[in-house]
Design a protein around this motif. Structure first.
Motif, PDB file in Angstrom:
ATOM      1  N   ALA A  31      16.708  32.412  -5.885  1.00 12.23           N
ATOM      2  CA  ALA A  31      17.638  33.105  -6.770  1.00 12.23           C
ATOM      3  C   ALA A  31      16.973  34.294  -7.455  1.00 12.23           C
ATOM      4  O   ALA A  31      15.869  34.164  -7.996  1.00 12.23           O
ATOM      5  CB  ALA A  31      18.170  32.137  -7.813  1.00 12.23           C
ATOM      6  N   LYS A  33      18.016  35.589 -10.119  1.00  8.18           N
ATOM      7  CA  LYS A  33      18.282  35.429 -11.556  1.00  8.18           C
ATOM      8  C   LYS A  33      18.783  34.006 -11.771  1.00  8.18           C
ATOM      9  O   LYS A  33      18.954  33.246 -10.820  1.00  8.18           O
ATOM     10  CB  LYS A  33      19.340  36.436 -11.999  1.00  8.18           C
ATOM     11  N   ASP A  34      19.010  33.632 -13.015  1.00 11.45           N
ATOM     12  CA  ASP A  34      19.627  32.338 -13.278  1.00 11.45           C
ATOM     13  C   ASP A  34      21.070  32.381 -12.788  1.00 11.45           C
ATOM     14  O   ASP A  34      21.892  33.163 -13.290  1.00 11.45           O
ATOM     15  CB  ASP A  34      19.606  32.023 -14.781  1.00 11.45           C
ATOM     16  N   VAL A  35      21.372  31.566 -11.805  1.00 11.51           N
ATOM     17  CA  VAL A  35      22.690  31.574 -11.186  1.00 11.51           C
ATOM     18  C   VAL A  35      23.575  30.472 -11.755  1.00 11.51           C
ATOM     19  O   VAL A  35      24.753  30.661 -12.033  1.00 11.51           O
ATOM     20  CB  VAL A  35      22.564  31.406  -9.654  1.00 11.51           C
ATOM     21  N   LYS A  41      16.379  31.065 -11.814  1.00 17.65           N
ATOM     22  CA  LYS A  41      15.640  32.160 -11.185  1.00 17.65           C
ATOM     23  C   LYS A  41      14.406  31.612 -10.470  1.00 17.65           C
ATOM     24  O   LYS A  41      13.635  30.832 -11.031  1.00 17.65           O
ATOM     25  CB  LYS A  41      15.224  33.193 -12.225  1.00 17.65           C
ATOM     26  N   MET A  45      18.326  29.060  -3.094  1.00 17.15           N
ATOM     27  CA  MET A  45      19.716  29.464  -3.197  1.00 17.15           C
ATOM     28  C   MET A  45      20.674  28.501  -2.482  1.00 17.15           C
ATOM     29  O   MET A  45      21.886  28.733  -2.459  1.00 17.15           O
ATOM     30  CB  MET A  45      19.892  30.879  -2.629  1.00 17.15           C
ATOM     31  N   THR A  84      27.621  35.489  -2.843  1.00 20.06           N
ATOM     32  CA  THR A  84      26.758  34.311  -2.824  1.00 20.06           C
ATOM     33  C   THR A  84      25.303  34.722  -2.662  1.00 20.06           C
ATOM     34  O   THR A  84      24.419  34.253  -3.385  1.00 20.06           O
ATOM     35  CB  THR A  84      27.168  33.363  -1.676  1.00 20.06           C
ATOM     36  N   ASN A  86      23.977  37.466  -3.469  1.00 18.33           N
ATOM     37  CA  ASN A  86      23.531  38.216  -4.646  1.00 18.33           C
ATOM     38  C   ASN A  86      23.460  37.364  -5.909  1.00 18.33           C
ATOM     39  O   ASN A  86      23.127  37.871  -6.981  1.00 18.33           O
ATOM     40  CB  ASN A  86      24.468  39.406  -4.887  1.00 18.33           C
ATOM     41  N   GLY A  87      23.812  36.073  -5.802  1.00 14.36           N
ATOM     42  CA  GLY A  87      23.749  35.195  -6.961  1.00 14.36           C
ATOM     43  C   GLY A  87      24.894  35.359  -7.927  1.00 14.36           C
ATOM     44  O   GLY A  87      24.759  35.050  -9.111  1.00 14.36           O
ATOM     45  N   ASN A  88      26.043  35.820  -7.409  1.00 19.31           N
ATOM     46  CA  ASN A  88      27.187  36.088  -8.285  1.00 19.31           C
ATOM     47  C   ASN A  88      28.341  35.111  -8.096  1.00 19.31           C
ATOM     48  O   ASN A  88      29.480  35.414  -8.458  1.00 19.31           O
ATOM     49  CB  ASN A  88      27.693  37.517  -8.055  1.00 19.31           C
ATOM     50  N   ALA A  90      28.173  31.830  -9.283  1.00 17.67           N
ATOM     51  CA  ALA A  90      27.998  30.747 -10.260  1.00 17.67           C
ATOM     52  C   ALA A  90      27.503  29.459  -9.623  1.00 17.67           C
ATOM     53  O   ALA A  90      27.828  28.363 -10.078  1.00 17.67           O
ATOM     54  CB  ALA A  90      29.306  30.495 -11.017  1.00 17.67           C
ATOM     55  N   GLY A  91      26.735  29.586  -8.560  1.00 16.95           N
ATOM     56  CA  GLY A  91      26.129  28.425  -7.932  1.00 16.95           C
ATOM     57  C   GLY A  91      26.936  27.783  -6.826  1.00 16.95           C
ATOM     58  O   GLY A  91      26.484  26.818  -6.204  1.00 16.95           O
TER      59      GLY A  91
END
Length: 290
Positions: A31, A33-35, A41, A45, A84, A86-88, A90-91
């Motif tokens: 990740a 960032k914190d997802v 982070k 993923m 997904t 890009n970590g956008n 929310a998990g």
């Protein structure tokens, strides 16, 4: 930048061809960032674990997510898949995104995802005496928006996955709500779940057909509901026929040699408020003679 598929493959089911854009999340991807609480982070993923512990799926879970306005030059399925990466998201990590006839795959079919809000738990399955977990045992399909073509493609993909993994429509297709009861998902498909499952069964069971594409105006468990639909179509100027298959009464309008002809008639009926899909399965004709 838009995602570029690592592989584009085609599958055949019920006389149709589906194209899958494959972009599998790498095992070593972490990740940026914190997802989510389970993806901080620098953490993986995706779960990096096999479904059921052995890579054998025990079901297919169907989800719906909201329609979005995709960027110019792409489509909603690619955009959700890219989000997904890009970590956008929310998990949330599903196997497939479906928008109309576009399919993107971002997890292997033997990999565990994060999608059913049930962690690593199991509960009673639809198979008597067995247990199942949404995340740890099932392949996830995320249908995007409320669109008849998207729903049909989702049904085709579901039927394909069932056949590929020796599963069956009667017991092995799940809603998100099954694993997380407070979640009304798949939101757009759930109100007509029995019709959707009839569609899946049609595609699953079809063998060699007569090459015709039939416009079907829903499927009903009860005779009275089917008859009401039949006569409503007559009042609207159509010439329907009633067939029976897989425990459902099905009302069909016209059959076409070309799928495009069926799509055109289906769009016309949908604009008049009918819930339709295209099938290559004829069914057993039911006499409407009084």
């Amino acid at each position: 930048m838009f995602l570029t598929p690592d592989k584009i493959r085609t599958i055949s089911i019920a006389g149709r061809t589906l194209t899958i854009n494959e972009k599998i999340i790498p095992d070593n991807m972490v990740a940026p960032k914190d997802v989510a609480s389970w993806i901080k982070k620098g953490q993986p993923m995706k779960p990096r674990a096999l479904l059921g512990g052995n890579g054998k799926p025990r079901g297919v879970t169907v989800h719906n997510t909201n329609m979005i306005t995709a960027a110019s030059g792409t489509n909603a399925a690619e955009q959700y898949s890219r989000a997904t990466f890009n970590g956008n998201m929310a998990g949330v990590v599903v196997h497939f995104y479906v928008w109309r006839k576009v399919i993107w795959q971002i997890l292997k079919e033997n990999e565990r995802g994060w999608h059913s809000t049930d962690g690593s738990s199991r509960r009673s399955s639809q198979r008597t005496g067995e247990m199942i977990g949404g995340n740890i045992d099932t392949i996830a399909i995320e249908a995007i928006g409320d669109d008849a073509v998207t729903t049909e493609t989702t049904a085709l993909l579901t039927a394909h996955l069932l056949k590929t993994h020796n599963l069956v429509p009667d017991t092995d297709v799940y809603t998100h709500k099954y694993f997380y009861p407070v979640k009304f998902c798949p939101a757009y498909i759930l109100p007509n779940w029995s019709g959707f499952m009839a569609q899946v069964a049609d595609f699953y069971n079809v063998k060699e057909g007569d090459g015709l594409f039939r416009v079907q105006c829903d499927a009903f468990k009860t005779w009275d509901l089917a008859v009401n639909q039949y006569y409503k179509l007559i009042r609207d100027g159509y010439k329907p026929m009633m067939v029976q298959a897989d425990g459902f009464f099905k009302v069909q309008v016209d059959a076409f040699r070309n799928e495009s002809g069926a799509d055109t008639r289906g769009a016309e009926l949908k604009s008049r408020g009918y819930n339709i899909y295209i099938t290559t399965k004829a069914g057993v004709p039911v006499s409407m003679a009084v």
